[in-house]
Design a protein around this motif. Sequence first.
Motif, mmCIF file in Angstrom:
data_model
loop_
_atom_site.group_PDB
_atom_site.id
_atom_site.type_symbol
_atom_site.label_atom_id
_atom_site.label_comp_id
_atom_site.label_asym_id
_atom_site.label_seq_id
_atom_site.Cartn_x
_atom_site.Cartn_y
_atom_site.Cartn_z
ATOM 1 N N LEU A 318 0.933 -1.076 0.061
ATOM 2 C CA LEU A 318 0.206 -0.003 0.012
ATOM 3 C C LEU A 318 1.316 1.116 -0.296
ATOM 4 O O LEU A 318 0.361 2.115 -0.616
ATOM 5 N N LYS A 319 1.849 1.158 1.261
ATOM 6 C CA LYS A 319 3.028 2.515 1.147
ATOM 7 C C LYS A 319 3.551 2.229 -0.091
ATOM 8 O O LYS A 319 3.785 3.686 -0.850
ATOM 9 N N SER A 320 3.861 1.667 -0.958
ATOM 10 C CA SER A 320 4.537 2.166 -2.855
ATOM 11 C C SER A 320 3.763 2.307 -3.488
ATOM 12 O O SER A 320 4.302 3.259 -4.493
ATOM 13 N N ASN A 321 2.418 1.429 -3.392
ATOM 14 C CA ASN A 321 1.412 2.491 -4.380
ATOM 15 C C ASN A 321 0.863 3.400 -4.465
ATOM 16 O O ASN A 321 0.930 4.841 -5.352
ATOM 17 N N ILE A 322 0.897 4.177 -2.872
ATOM 18 C CA ILE A 322 0.593 5.217 -2.356
ATOM 19 C C ILE A 322 2.345 6.539 -3.040
ATOM 20 O O ILE A 322 1.796 8.186 -3.187
ATOM 21 N N VAL A 324 3.754 6.658 -5.859
ATOM 22 C CA VAL A 324 3.641 6.416 -7.003
ATOM 23 C C VAL A 324 2.388 8.631 -6.907
ATOM 24 O O VAL A 324 2.930 8.798 -7.988
ATOM 25 N N ILE A 325 1.700 8.206 -5.843
ATOM 26 C CA ILE A 325 0.721 9.767 -5.826
ATOM 27 C C ILE A 325 1.678 10.256 -5.167
ATOM 28 O O ILE A 325 1.636 11.803 -5.676
ATOM 29 N N SER A 326 2.472 10.139 -4.572
ATOM 30 C CA SER A 326 2.819 11.586 -3.198
ATOM 31 C C SER A 326 3.615 10.313 -2.589
ATOM 32 O O SER A 326 3.755 9.785 -1.198
ATOM 33 N N GLU A 327 5.191 10.688 -2.883
ATOM 34 C CA GLU A 327 6.227 10.372 -1.607
ATOM 35 C C GLU A 327 6.016 11.030 -0.573
ATOM 36 O O GLU A 327 5.984 10.180 0.630
ATOM 37 N N LYS A 328 5.500 11.531 0.184
ATOM 38 C CA LYS A 328 5.545 13.273 0.664
ATOM 39 C C LYS A 328 3.941 12.394 1.310
ATOM 40 O O LYS A 328 4.394 12.232 2.951
ATOM 41 N N HIS A 409 -14.117 4.557 -7.161
ATOM 42 C CA HIS A 409 -14.915 6.175 -6.976
ATOM 43 C C HIS A 409 -13.967 6.663 -5.361
ATOM 44 O O HIS A 409 -14.111 6.699 -4.408
ATOM 45 N N LEU A 410 -13.461 8.367 -5.828
ATOM 46 C CA LEU A 410 -12.513 9.013 -5.001
ATOM 47 C C LEU A 410 -13.031 9.589 -4.661
ATOM 48 O O LEU A 410 -14.682 10.433 -4.705
ATOM 49 N N MET A 411 -13.874 8.987 -2.930
ATOM 50 C CA MET A 411 -14.962 10.003 -2.048
ATOM 51 C C MET A 411 -14.636 11.619 -1.619
ATOM 52 O O MET A 411 -14.702 12.616 -1.474
ATOM 53 N N ASN A 412 -13.290 11.095 -0.925
ATOM 54 C CA ASN A 412 -12.081 12.331 -0.226
ATOM 55 C C ASN A 412 -10.582 11.964 0.159
ATOM 56 O O ASN A 412 -10.192 11.020 -0.027
ATOM 57 N N SER A 413 -10.312 12.819 -0.008
ATOM 58 C CA SER A 413 -8.332 12.862 0.161
ATOM 59 C C SER A 413 -7.429 13.723 0.676
ATOM 60 O O SER A 413 -8.319 15.212 0.478
ATOM 61 N N ASP A 414 -6.688 13.780 1.476
ATOM 62 C CA ASP A 414 -5.966 14.434 2.148
ATOM 63 C C ASP A 414 -4.525 14.139 1.395
ATOM 64 O O ASP A 414 -3.277 14.911 2.316
ATOM 65 N N ILE A 415 -4.704 13.624 1.151
ATOM 66 C CA ILE A 415 -3.217 13.864 -0.108
ATOM 67 C C ILE A 415 -3.242 14.605 -1.818
ATOM 68 O O ILE A 415 -2.419 14.305 -2.661
ATOM 69 N N GLY A 416 -4.878 15.552 -2.257
ATOM 70 C CA GLY A 416 -4.485 15.748 -3.091
ATOM 71 C C GLY A 416 -5.549 14.779 -3.947
ATOM 72 O O GLY A 416 -5.754 13.379 -3.949
ATOM 73 N N LEU A 417 -5.718 15.633 -5.175
ATOM 74 C CA LEU A 417 -7.012 14.806 -6.089
ATOM 75 C C LEU A 417 -6.038 13.627 -6.773
ATOM 76 O O LEU A 417 -4.253 14.147 -6.788
ATOM 77 N N PHE A 418 -6.475 13.012 -7.083
ATOM 78 C CA PHE A 418 -5.954 11.469 -7.617
ATOM 79 C C PHE A 418 -6.610 10.513 -8.198
ATOM 80 O O PHE A 418 -7.523 10.400 -8.029
ATOM 81 N N ASN A 419 -6.108 9.693 -9.154
ATOM 82 C CA ASN A 419 -6.378 8.384 -9.830
ATOM 83 C C ASN A 419 -6.605 7.532 -9.049
ATOM 84 O O ASN A 419 -6.300 7.234 -8.470
ATOM 85 N N GLU A 421 -8.563 4.852 -9.770
ATOM 86 C CA GLU A 421 -8.022 3.436 -9.935
ATOM 87 C C GLU A 421 -6.428 2.630 -9.786
ATOM 88 O O GLU A 421 -6.500 1.758 -10.047
ATOM 89 N N LEU A 422 -5.904 4.096 -9.305
ATOM 90 C CA LEU A 422 -3.603 3.652 -9.097
ATOM 91 C C LEU A 422 -4.112 3.051 -8.021
ATOM 92 O O LEU A 422 -2.998 2.116 -7.847
ATOM 93 N N LEU A 423 -5.310 2.884 -7.719
ATOM 94 C CA LEU A 423 -4.634 1.923 -6.686
ATOM 95 C C LEU A 423 -5.752 0.587 -6.346
ATOM 96 O O LEU A 423 -6.706 0.317 -5.174
ATOM 97 N N LYS A 424 -6.223 0.424 -7.863
ATOM 98 C CA LYS A 424 -7.405 -0.744 -7.394
ATOM 99 C C LYS A 424 -7.234 -1.766 -7.561
ATOM 100 O O LYS A 424 -7.821 -2.644 -6.256
ATOM 101 N N ASP A 425 -5.474 -2.370 -7.761
ATOM 102 C CA ASP A 425 -5.439 -4.006 -7.616
ATOM 103 C C ASP A 425 -5.263 -4.038 -5.533
ATOM 104 O O ASP A 425 -5.415 -4.719 -4.946
ATOM 105 N N ILE A 426 -3.758 -2.913 -5.160
ATOM 106 C CA ILE A 426 -4.239 -3.313 -3.547
ATOM 107 C C ILE A 426 -4.900 -3.213 -2.741
ATOM 108 O O ILE A 426 -5.307 -3.818 -1.738
#
Length: 476
Positions: A318-322, A324-328, A409-419, A421-426
């Motif tokens: 999960l950490k590796s997938n995130i 890709v979206i934001s290292e921070k 579907h992304l309902m809300n996020s504290d790490i900014g908007l992202f797709n 689908e990037l997290l679909k597999d995990i």
Amino acid sequence: MASSRTFTLLCALLAATLVGATLSPPAVLVLGPEVISERLTQQLKEHDAVNILQQLPLLSAMREKPAGGIPIIGNLVNSVLNLIIWLKVTSANILQVQVQPSDNNQELMVTIPLDMVAGFNTPLVKTIVEMHMETEAQATIRVRTNSKDQATRLVLSSCSNSQGSLRISLLQKLSFLVNPLANNVMKLLVPALPKLVKSQLCPVIEEALEDMHEDLLRLVNVSIPVSFDHLNFDLLSTAIKGNVIQLNLGARLLDSEKNVKRWFNESAVPLTMPALDSAPFTLAMRQDVVNAMMAALIPPEEIMVLLDYVLPELALRLKSNIEVISEKAANQLGHTQIVKILIQESPEVLLDQGIVKVAQLIVLQVFATNEVRRPFYTLGIEASSDAQFHTEGDQLTLSLDQISSDGIHLMNSDIGLFNPELLKDITTEILASVLLPNENGKLRPGISVPMVKALGFKAASWSLTKDALVVTPASE
């Protein structure tokens, strides 16, 4: 005024639609001829029908009316009967009851074979003269509708001795003096025995049928335990179709305190009945009833997991997938990260020919640590699973195989908007590792169908139509 007229028109259209619709019951129990025969035979035993046969007043019936009403023949009859000391049925048996459809397929023709041995004694010989008597009682069963409450029940519309079924023969021949007397006795029994069957046995058959109907009412009223709830059936109507009895059932889902949680009645929701074929009975339950049982087994709930402690490999992925979206954002995930799975609505079972699918809406939340209150992100997931029914004895169990995220579907996020689908597999892996075992654990106890054993069968089998779950006895 215009809106009022529109409302009136809509109501009229709705009423017309409902009138034209074919309503289906929530469940249907179909009893085949094998079950009908067994239940009626059992009731005849409980009403002591064999003892009634053994008490048939043969001698008095033969004396009632001379053959043809001719006095000379009557005198001859009296002279024959005067040579008989006693005459009675010494043994009796009711053979396999046969059930067949009537010509219009709306009545049942029930044939009850009777096998008796009668004996008489005469001063002409010291031994008992025995005769073998075979005949059949034939009853017609139909459905009667009460004009007051429209309740239906099974009733006997006719009952008599089956014409041409009577056969009487001597078990053994004795002397030339006794044989002619025995032949005369048998001739006198030919008109007497059918009258006795009608007058003495038919009332017992009618009582047995009435009690069979009450027995069927008790049978359908047996509760099906579903987790802490109970599914109860009620008889809506009875029908005869060919050589089967069809019981159309309403249903109620009751909680542990016997309060009604949901009513099921006739509606436009379809229920496709399978052919009975060689099955002794079938119980078909509409898809909305099956879904109510699923809801009782898997109610809405919240599942919380400390992912790094329970599934550390998944936590790393999960950490590796995130990353890709934001290292921070990925660096904010701590060892106490929490995954929450919210089941806001119970899963829905989708039935089709031979295929079972389970669809559900899930909310998944990830919290960076156990100290934060706001989720890192929240996903809405449309998930589905293949499912399989299993039976053991009268237990019916559903198990879910695999799970897929069909929509995410992304309902809300504290790490900014992202797709998302990037997290679909995990996300799918988390559902398979956390949600699926939890739901299968709740489904594992299964559902007992007491009707199976109440009808005299050890185990159940299942099949599907396009909109119903069908329970039948398992073949031995």
